[in-house]
Design an enzyme around this catalytic site. Structure first.
Site, PDB file in Angstrom:
ATOM      1  N   ASP A 124      -1.351   9.556   8.994  1.00  0.00           N
ATOM      2  CA  ASP A 124      -2.022   8.319   8.603  1.00  0.00           C
ATOM      3  C   ASP A 124      -2.130   8.227   7.083  1.00  0.00           C
ATOM      4  O   ASP A 124      -2.444   9.209   6.410  1.00  0.00           O
ATOM      5  CB  ASP A 124      -3.433   8.377   9.220  1.00  0.00           C
ATOM      6  CG  ASP A 124      -4.212   7.091   9.062  1.00  0.00           C
ATOM      7  OD1 ASP A 124      -3.730   6.061   9.532  1.00  0.00           O
ATOM      8  OD2 ASP A 124      -5.310   7.136   8.479  1.00  0.00           O
ATOM      9  N   GLU A 162       3.151   7.183   7.711  1.00  0.00           N
ATOM     10  CA  GLU A 162       2.773   5.810   7.362  1.00  0.00           C
ATOM     11  C   GLU A 162       2.738   5.711   5.839  1.00  0.00           C
ATOM     12  O   GLU A 162       1.753   6.077   5.196  1.00  0.00           O
ATOM     13  CB  GLU A 162       1.392   5.463   7.937  1.00  0.00           C
ATOM     14  CG  GLU A 162       1.048   4.001   7.711  1.00  0.00           C
ATOM     15  CD  GLU A 162      -0.437   3.667   7.782  1.00  0.00           C
ATOM     16  OE1 GLU A 162      -0.758   2.486   7.955  1.00  0.00           O
ATOM     17  OE2 GLU A 162      -1.274   4.584   7.653  1.00  0.00           O
TER      18      GLU A 162
HETATM   19  C1  GLC Z   1      -4.040   3.503   8.706  1.00  0.00           C
HETATM   20  C2  GLC Z   1      -4.166   3.037  10.123  1.00  0.00           C
HETATM   21  C3  GLC Z   1      -5.289   2.055  10.218  1.00  0.00           C
HETATM   22  C4  GLC Z   1      -6.559   2.715   9.761  1.00  0.00           C
HETATM   23  C5  GLC Z   1      -6.386   3.294   8.356  1.00  0.00           C
HETATM   24  C6  GLC Z   1      -7.529   4.179   7.983  1.00  0.00           C
HETATM   25  O1  GLC Z   1      -3.642   2.481   7.848  1.00  0.00           O
HETATM   26  O2  GLC Z   1      -2.951   2.516  10.565  1.00  0.00           O
HETATM   27  O3  GLC Z   1      -5.435   1.565  11.517  1.00  0.00           O
HETATM   28  O4  GLC Z   1      -7.613   1.799   9.737  1.00  0.00           O
HETATM   29  O5  GLC Z   1      -5.229   4.075   8.260  1.00  0.00           O
HETATM   30  O6  GLC Z   1      -7.476   5.371   8.722  1.00  0.00           O
END
Ligand code: GLC
Length: 551
Positions: A205, A247
């Site tokens: 994440d 991500e």
């Molecule tokens: C990432 C996730 C999102 C979350 C954020 C904080 O962007 O995809 O859903 O709110 O991280 O953890």
């Protein structure tokens, strides 16, 4: 390349499916989905052809960011089940030929995590340095808050601690201090724990934020990428074929750095965020050129690395890499109401309502996603064409319960609708019109179409492994691309316009042979004439073709 190697590098040609157990299937009738329910429904995924399940956070949480706010990295939230249920799920998934990856949320914890509670209580707490504190922080102009609707600074003052703490996301999600070796050790321990329980890797994440230190890098003395190399090396020691899916929403030139250097020693799979945004621009304009350019710009990857291709995920459809005018075009086409937009940069809608339920366009979109050079990642419900519920706040609009049937609550739960953890979608894309049971019975449904598509995709490794190029289709509305690998060549054609097209395709370096349709019910062939071939495409039509030798 031996076939054995394709198995080792399994993420190169996987079909990934993301879901949250909380909204998938409620086995005990309390209104919340759970791990036992998901295990009961696992054959739906196996039947679809999914090879890797990505489980969104299921850890103990106060639930202020749908589980991305964690209070214990080593447990399962009791609403969703137990560690025992988790192991049973992993074991069942493996039996059905599926790998399992889980979210690794190590940029921040919940402010209710015992570490933060202790850290804020005293500067002498051994957890104080788990977080990033400052007496008088300077806001780094380069790092804005991620959720501008809720926060206006990445620093918040804590009365108890009498200092400011760093948080890129909500103020209830304090950032962990990756500069602290004890924190890094703890993160490795977390990864090691879940690997021991059988997971095959992690969706990491918020990676760039993890390495962002709010303008105080000097103090942290850590080369960001060295951390990712360490994490990867640790994983490789514990489990050779464990994979990371990152991500990282950055422009291509910065993004590729996260694969690591020549040894591809950091994150194996990265979401193709910039390409995804161009897809929507191309859809909005019914013009393939932005997409063709994005595909030409997509950096080639080594054998061990891969792009993850997606159209939607659980967050807003971010369009932050488009220019303001381009973003406005996409908003106008797919989310004109303010209520459909979020943070000034994205849309909180699912694809089918954006495309007004047009099956031709939907299939065009998924044919594209499954043929782009990378590994496709589906978000639950996409296989049946679920819509969003705009009555639900913010990003949660797309996280409604899975629609299994036209029964009460879409067959998701037996509970009284008022006790559902989250309401189901209503109307045109609700369970009465869109559900698994009906679509299973209908050979022409999106579900059965996608199942066939996935089967074909798995039989066409060139899309995952091959070198790609964009071909000249002689028509701005048509994207033609080729993927070639180990002597095999496949072409994919997508007509982004409403009107049918007749094109003459030029295929460099290939003079003769013929093309065979892969998706048609009748096997038709088209002879190449000096590297050219005439082909027809329906409005919003798509075709996959395999090149064969001369007849
Ligand atoms: C990432 C996730 C999102 C979350 C954020 C904080 O962007 O995809 O859903 O709110 O991280 O953890």
């Amino acid at each position: 390349m031996s076939s054995a190697r394709t198995a080792d590098l399994w993420w190169k040609n996987a079909i990934v499916y993301c879901l949250d157990a909380e909204t998938f299937y409620d086995s005990d009738g309390d209104g919340t989905g759970d791990l036992v329910g998901l295990t009961e429904k696992i054959d739906h995924l196996a039947g679809l052809g999914v090879t890797c399940l990505w489980l969104m956070p299921f850890f103990p949480t106060p639930g202020r960011d749908d589980g991305y706010d964690i209070t214990d990295y080593y447990g399962v939230d009791e609403r969703l089940g137990s560690l025992g249920d988790f192991v049973a799920l992993v074991r069942t998934a493996k039996d059905r030929g599926m790998r399992v990856i889980i979210d690794l949320v190590i940029n921040h914890t919940s402010d209710q995590h015992p570490w933060f509670k202790s850290a804020r209580r005293s500067p002498n707490s051994r957890f104080r340095d788990y977080y990033v504190w400052q007496d008088e922080p300077q806001d780094d102009p380069d790092t804005g808050v991620v959720f501008p609707d809720a926060e206006d600074s990445i620093w918040s003052y804590d009365d108890q601690a009498e200092q400011y703490y760093l948080h890129h996301f909500y103020s209830h999600q304090p950032d962990l201090n990756i500069g602290n070796p004890v924190v890094r050790e703890e993160m490795a321990k977390i990864a090691g724990f879940w690997l021991e329980l059988g997971v095959d890797g992690f969706r990491v994440d918020a990676v760039p934020y993890l390495l962002e230190t709010g303008g105080i890098d000097g103090d942290l003395r850590l080369d960001p990428h060295s951390y990712l190399k360490d994490l990867r090396a640790f994983m490789a020691r514990r489990r050779g074929d464990a994979a990371l899916l990152g991500e990282v929403n950055l422009p291509n030139d910065e993004l590729v750095a996260y694969f690591g250097d020549e040894q591809a020693d950091e994150i194996q799979m990265l979401f193709a965020f910039p390409l995804m945004q161009q897809i929507y621009l191309a859809f909005a304009r019914q013009d393939a050129r932005p997409l063709a350019e994005a595909l030409r710009d997509l950096p080639a990857v080594s054998d061990a690395s891969q792009w993850a291709m997606f159209l939607r995920n659980h967050d807003e459809l971010t369009l932050d890499k488009l220019s303001d005018d381009e973003r406005e075009e996409v908003f106008a086409a797919f989310g004109p109401d303010e209520d459909m937009q979020l943070f000034g940069r994205g849309l909180r809608r699912r694809l089918p309502p954006m495309l007004d339920g047009d099956q031709r366009r939907l299939r065009l979109a998924y044919s594209l996603m499954f043929s782009l050079p990378g590994t496709p990642v589906l978000f639950y419900g996409e296989e049946i064409g679920m819509g969003e519920n705009l009555d639900i706040d913010g990003r949660l609009s797309v996280r409604t319960p899975m629609q299994w049937s036209d029964d009460k609550n879409g067959g998701f739960s037996d509970v009284a609708p008022s006790r559902l953890r989250r309401p189901v979608t209503e109307g045109r894309f609700g369970p009465l019109a869109v559900n698994v049971a009906d679509q299973e019975r209908d050979p022409d449904s999106l579900l059965n179409w996608m199942q066939r598509l996935i089967r074909k995709r798995r039989e066409t490794p060139e899309f995952g492994w091959g070198a790609w190029d964009v071909l000249d289709a002689g028509d701005d509305a048509v994207l033609a691309h080729r993927c070639a690998w180990e002597g095999g060549t496949v072409l994919a054609l997508h007509n982004l316009a409403d009107a049918p097209r007749e094109i003459t395709l030029r295929i460099p370096q290939i003079d003769d042979g013929h093309l065979v349709d892969l998706l048609e019910t009748r096997s038709t062939t088209h002879r190449l004439d000096g590297g050219r071939v005439d082909l027809k495409l329906e409005g919003f039509g798509h075709r996959w073709l395999r090149l064969r030798g001369s007849v």
